[in-house]
Design an enzyme around this catalytic site. Structure first.
Site, PDB file in Angstrom:
ATOM      1  N   HIS A  97      64.434  66.482  23.204  1.00  0.00           N
ATOM      2  CA  HIS A  97      64.777  67.339  24.353  1.00  0.00           C
ATOM      3  C   HIS A  97      65.967  68.235  24.024  1.00  0.00           C
ATOM      4  CE1 HIS A  97      63.035  63.726  26.534  1.00  0.00           C
ATOM      5  NE2 HIS A  97      62.290  64.721  26.996  1.00  0.00           N
ATOM      6  N   LYS A 133      55.449  68.072  19.987  1.00  0.00           N
ATOM      7  CA  LYS A 133      55.038  66.659  20.005  1.00  0.00           C
ATOM      8  C   LYS A 133      53.862  66.452  20.968  1.00  0.00           C
ATOM      9  CE  LYS A 133      55.661  62.056  20.664  1.00  0.00           C
ATOM     10  NZ  LYS A 133      54.977  61.953  21.919  1.00  0.00           N
TER      11      LYS A 133
END
Ligand code: PAF
Length: 282
Positions: free
Chosen positions: A41, A154
């Protein structure tokens, strides 16, 4: 200084002020998250920070994208730590709404439908998941009004579906993808990794090992798949759901050129996914 807002009204007021920061309309970048922030993140936030005048991060565990109540309940939640990380990485505004702020009056009746691509790969395992993702991302876009939004590679199928949605619905947001961040042994970072036991964590590394073996085979589709399958065949504690080779937009794999190798597996009770770019040679 990072500002935390909880309600839609607070968000609207703070968002208006972000727009004023530079005199003209500032380029606002949105990093949508479900919290439990990790280095993956933070790479999204850093990319947004580098490319936008103002950065907004949303932290919202979206019930509409979980089809199993247990999975929703055990999803990690750590707002205090997340805020500290947002502060360190220069986020201007965090929107962390309660569920009824995003879904006033209960679950949405009108959803964004993800279409054919959602019926493949992750789709059969997670009915309704991508409809829930696209619905909440649409709501986040409408509330935050970003010029750019940042998503990780991802969740590659999610990334492709968000790009497609933005194009099909003309949402006017530039979607920026950011490469997967990995542990030193190759495991792709995921908020779910903290739920793995020590032995499951040891098994989980086989997913990325298989992908890297396929990538390094650098041959035909058959050679790439064979190299990845060989690693997975020796992977104790890994229950493979799929290993698939596709083109970069998730259509059928080409004979040669850029492609994407994707894997999903259950390690103990935790379902993990990963993917990597590969170059196919005839
Ligand atoms: O990737 C995620 O964390 C979520 O699916 C997203 C995009 C924040 C929507 O809830």
């Amino acid at each position: 200084m990072t500002r935390l807002v909880r309600t839609r009204d607070e968000l609207a007021a703070a968002r208006a002020r972000l727009g004023e920061q530079s005199g003209t309309e500032a380029t606002v970048g949105l990093v949508p998250t479900m919290g439990a922030l990790h280095a993956g993140h933070l790479a999204l936030i850093d990319a947004a920070r580098a490319g936008c005048a103002a950065v907004v991060t949303s932290i919202f565990v979206n019930p509409m994208q979980f089809h199993q109540a247990g999975d929703l309940q055990r999803y990690p939640r750590r707002l205090g730590e997340d805020l500290a990380l947002c502060e360190q990485h220069g986020v201007d505004l965090v929107w962390a709404p309660e569920v009824d702020e995003v879904y006033p009056g209960g679950p949405a009746q009108v959803w964004v439908t993800a279409g054919a691509l959602a019926a493949q790969l992750e789709g059969p395992n997670r009915p309704g998941h991508f409809d829930g993702v696209l619905t909440v991302v649409t709501k986040l876009f409408a509330a935050v009004r970003p010029a750019r939004a940042f998503f990780g590679e991802k969740d590659y199928q999610q990334l492709m579906l968000i790009r497609r949605m933005v194009r099909d619905l003309g949402q006017g947001v530039e979607v920026i993808s950011v490469p997967t961040v990995r542990e030193p042994d190759g495991l792709a970072l995921s908020s779910r990794n903290v739920l793995l036991s020590t032995s499951e964590r040891a098994s989980a590394r086989f997913l990325s090992a298989a992908l890297m073996a396929g990538r390094d085979a650098a041959g035909s589709a058959a050679a790439v798949l064979a190299a990845a399958r060989e690693v997975l065949a020796g992977a104790e504690g890994v229950d493979v759901d799929y290993l698939e080779l596709r083109d970069p937009e998730l259509g059928p794999a080409p004979e040669q050129g850029p492609a994407r190798l994707l894997v999903a597996a259950r390690v103990g009770s935790i379902r993990l996914i990963d993917n990597v770019a590969v170059e196919l040679r005839p």
